[in-house]
Design a protein around this motif. Structure first.
Motif, PDB file in Angstrom:
ATOM      1  N   ASP A 184       0.871  -1.177   0.000  1.00 11.80           N
ATOM      2  CA  ASP A 184       0.000   0.000   0.000  1.00 11.80           C
ATOM      3  C   ASP A 184       0.910   1.231   0.000  1.00 11.80           C
ATOM      4  O   ASP A 184       1.392   1.653   1.042  1.00 11.80           O
ATOM      5  N   GLU A 185       1.158   1.775  -1.183  1.00  9.90           N
ATOM      6  CA  GLU A 185       2.109   2.889  -1.311  1.00  9.90           C
ATOM      7  C   GLU A 185       1.673   4.129  -0.531  1.00  9.90           C
ATOM      8  O   GLU A 185       2.512   4.848   0.001  1.00  9.90           O
ATOM      9  N   GLY A 186       0.370   4.372  -0.444  1.00  6.43           N
ATOM     10  CA  GLY A 186      -0.110   5.508   0.335  1.00  6.43           C
ATOM     11  C   GLY A 186       0.221   5.360   1.805  1.00  6.43           C
ATOM     12  O   GLY A 186       0.694   6.299   2.460  1.00  6.43           O
ATOM     13  N   ARG A 187      -0.013   4.166   2.337  1.00  7.22           N
ATOM     14  CA  ARG A 187       0.304   3.903   3.749  1.00  7.22           C
ATOM     15  C   ARG A 187       1.812   3.961   3.975  1.00  7.22           C
ATOM     16  O   ARG A 187       2.275   4.498   4.987  1.00  7.22           O
ATOM     17  N   LYS A 188       2.578   3.427   3.035  1.00  2.00           N
ATOM     18  CA  LYS A 188       4.034   3.477   3.149  1.00  2.00           C
ATOM     19  C   LYS A 188       4.498   4.920   3.258  1.00  2.00           C
ATOM     20  O   LYS A 188       5.286   5.262   4.153  1.00  2.00           O
ATOM     21  N   ALA A 189       4.026   5.781   2.386  1.00  2.00           N
ATOM     22  CA  ALA A 189       4.418   7.194   2.402  1.00  2.00           C
ATOM     23  C   ALA A 189       4.019   7.847   3.725  1.00  2.00           C
ATOM     24  O   ALA A 189       4.781   8.652   4.281  1.00  2.00           O
ATOM     25  N   GLU A 190       2.847   7.509   4.237  1.00  2.00           N
ATOM     26  CA  GLU A 190       2.372   8.068   5.505  1.00  2.00           C
ATOM     27  C   GLU A 190       3.279   7.661   6.662  1.00  2.00           C
ATOM     28  O   GLU A 190       3.650   8.498   7.494  1.00  2.00           O
ATOM     29  N   GLU A 240       6.645   9.497   6.349  1.00  3.77           N
ATOM     30  CA  GLU A 240       6.490  10.912   6.681  1.00  3.77           C
ATOM     31  C   GLU A 240       6.279  11.109   8.177  1.00  3.77           C
ATOM     32  O   GLU A 240       6.804  12.061   8.767  1.00  3.77           O
TER      33      GLU A 240
END
Length: 104
Positions: free
Chosen positions: A55-61, A64
């Motif tokens: 899950d690239e969105g979760r990874k970025a979150e 960050e």
């Protein structure tokens, strides 16, 4: 010296005390990583589709969040964000392996 005997950084007066504190901290980090990877095992059990593991969105979150927390603490935020990137990638690989193992 066991984990409860180490000194906090500001209380260290010798390199032996510093090293004992670092070693105790490393053991505590490993315990926390063990728990984190336990959550990856749980995620592998819960997620029904292999494609849901990454899950690239979760990874970025997550990265960050680590960067922001490091920055607030006055720690090297970019270096720690890279460590978190590596941690998340290792976690994804582990979860993929677990996902496959559970369903084998």
């Amino acid at each position: 010296m066991n984990d409860s005997d180490f000194r906090l950084p500001d209380d260290c007066a010798t390199m032996a005390e510093v090293r004992a504190g670092v070693d105790a901290t490393d053991r505590a980090l490993m315990e926390m990583l063990d728990r984190r990877f336990g959550y990856m095992r749980a995620a592998a059990r819960i997620k029904q589709q292999r494609g849901a593991v990454r899950d690239e969105g979760r990874k970025a979150e997550v990265i960050e969040n680590a960067r922001r927390d490091a920055d607030k603490r006055g720690l090297p935020a970019d270096a720690l964000a890279q460590i978190w990137n590596d941690l998340v990638e290792a976690s994804i690989a582990y979860e993929m392996d677990e996902w496959g193992r559970i369903r084998a």
